[in-house]
Design a protein around this motif. Structure first.
Motif, short mmCIF file in Angstrom:
data_model
loop_
_atom_site.label_atom_id
_atom_site.label_comp_id
_atom_site.label_asym_id
_atom_site.label_seq_id
_atom_site.Cartn_x
_atom_site.Cartn_y
_atom_site.Cartn_z
N ALA A 252 7.75 10.96 0.27
CA ALA A 252 8.52 11.54 -0.84
C ALA A 252 9.24 12.80 -0.37
O ALA A 252 10.43 12.98 -0.65
CB ALA A 252 7.60 11.84 -2.02
N ASP A 253 8.53 13.64 0.35
CA ASP A 253 9.16 14.86 0.89
C ASP A 253 10.28 14.51 1.86
O ASP A 253 11.31 15.18 1.89
CB ASP A 253 8.12 15.74 1.58
CG ASP A 253 7.11 16.32 0.61
OD1 ASP A 253 7.43 16.45 -0.59
OD2 ASP A 253 6.00 16.66 1.05
N ASP A 254 10.08 13.47 2.67
CA ASP A 254 11.10 13.05 3.64
C ASP A 254 12.39 12.60 2.94
O ASP A 254 13.48 12.90 3.40
CB ASP A 254 10.58 11.93 4.53
CG ASP A 254 9.76 12.43 5.70
OD1 ASP A 254 9.63 13.66 5.87
OD2 ASP A 254 9.26 11.57 6.46
N TYR A 255 12.25 11.85 1.85
CA TYR A 255 13.44 11.42 1.10
C TYR A 255 14.25 12.64 0.68
O TYR A 255 15.48 12.66 0.81
CB TYR A 255 13.05 10.64 -0.16
CG TYR A 255 12.75 9.18 0.05
CD1 TYR A 255 13.65 8.32 0.65
CD2 TYR A 255 11.55 8.64 -0.43
CE1 TYR A 255 13.38 6.97 0.79
CE2 TYR A 255 11.26 7.29 -0.29
CZ TYR A 255 12.18 6.47 0.32
OH TYR A 255 11.90 5.12 0.47
N ASP B 294 2.50 12.24 -0.98
CA ASP B 294 2.91 11.30 0.08
C ASP B 294 4.05 11.95 0.87
O ASP B 294 5.08 12.31 0.30
CB ASP B 294 3.38 9.99 -0.55
CG ASP B 294 3.69 8.91 0.47
OD1 ASP B 294 4.10 9.24 1.62
OD2 ASP B 294 3.54 7.73 0.13
N PRO B 295 3.88 12.11 2.18
CA PRO B 295 4.94 12.73 2.99
C PRO B 295 6.28 11.99 2.91
O PRO B 295 7.33 12.59 3.09
CB PRO B 295 4.38 12.67 4.42
CG PRO B 295 2.92 12.49 4.27
CD PRO B 295 2.71 11.78 2.97
N PRO C 229 0.82 -1.21 0.00
CA PRO C 229 0.00 0.00 0.00
C PRO C 229 0.86 1.27 0.00
O PRO C 229 1.74 1.43 0.83
CB PRO C 229 -0.81 -0.12 1.30
CG PRO C 229 -0.88 -1.59 1.55
CD PRO C 229 0.45 -2.13 1.08
N GLY C 230 0.64 2.11 -0.99
CA GLY C 230 1.32 3.39 -1.06
C GLY C 230 2.74 3.34 -1.61
O GLY C 230 3.38 4.39 -1.74
N HIS C 231 3.25 2.17 -1.96
CA HIS C 231 4.65 2.06 -2.40
C HIS C 231 4.80 0.90 -3.37
O HIS C 231 4.30 -0.20 -3.11
CB HIS C 231 5.54 1.82 -1.17
CG HIS C 231 6.99 1.61 -1.49
ND1 HIS C 231 7.64 0.45 -1.13
CD2 HIS C 231 7.91 2.37 -2.11
CE1 HIS C 231 8.91 0.53 -1.52
NE2 HIS C 231 9.10 1.69 -2.13
N ARG C 232 5.46 1.18 -4.47
CA ARG C 232 5.89 0.13 -5.38
C ARG C 232 7.40 0.31 -5.53
O ARG C 232 7.92 1.41 -5.41
CB ARG C 232 5.24 0.23 -6.76
CG ARG C 232 3.72 0.31 -6.77
CD ARG C 232 3.05 -0.95 -6.24
NE ARG C 232 1.60 -0.86 -6.39
CZ ARG C 232 0.78 -0.36 -5.48
NH1 ARG C 232 1.24 0.12 -4.34
NH2 ARG C 232 -0.52 -0.34 -5.68
#
Length: 165
Positions: free
Chosen positions: A108-111, A105-106, A84-87
């Protein structure tokens, strides 16, 4: 679960070149407006890393796999993770991971926050490298266990990065 030998290498200029090559391949498959970012330790000059390029691809709707997954598979990547939410797709050689997240998606911002902070803050870059070198010396049954063991340090660095942003 996947057991692999884990090694850290000093930063290699070739990692940026490898990213650029895969970025072109991904953009050809998904279109030029797709957000494609070099993330992970190989994206931070001066930081030792496992020699695996990590790429972030942001899509409009993660559940609409027909908009991106067949194109990435046709470009030569293999599906490794569907959750869920990630591939995540990767190369057959397992030297590249493409993490696919949905816009907004938070994670992505965290990365990007983590990458950008390590690029500009030598003290946290050194702390992260010391942590990785300490952990890599242990025998991990699974790569995910190694990744999980870094969580406390990553969380602390991201908290500092948010305060400074």
């Amino acid at each position: 679960m996947e057991k692999r030998d884990l090694v850290l290498e000093d930063h290699q200029a070739g990692w940026a070149e490898a990213f650029a090559s895969h970025e072109r391949r991904i953009r050809e498959a998904l279109g030029p407006t797709t957000q494609v970012e070099h993330i992970g330790s190989t994206s931070v000059p001066g930081l030792a890393a496992k020699p695996i390029i990590d790429i972030l691809v942001v899509v409009a709707d993660i559940t609409s796999e027909e908009d991106y997954l067949p194109q990435l598979l046709a470009a030569g990547y293999e599906l490794r993770v569907r959750e869920p939410g990630h591939r995540m797709v990767r190369t057959r050689a397992r030297d590249l991971h493409v993490h696919i997240l949905q816009a907004g998606d938070p994670a992505a911002d965290d990365y990007l926050l983590f990458r950008d902070h390590l690029r500009t803050h030598a003290d946290d870059r050194a702390l992260y490298e010391r942590t990785k070198r300490s952990l890599i010396a242990e025998d991990w049954v699974d790569m995910n266990e190694y990744a999980e063991a870094k969580t406390e340090v990553i969380t602390a660095i991201k908290a500092r990065a948010r305060r400074l942003a």
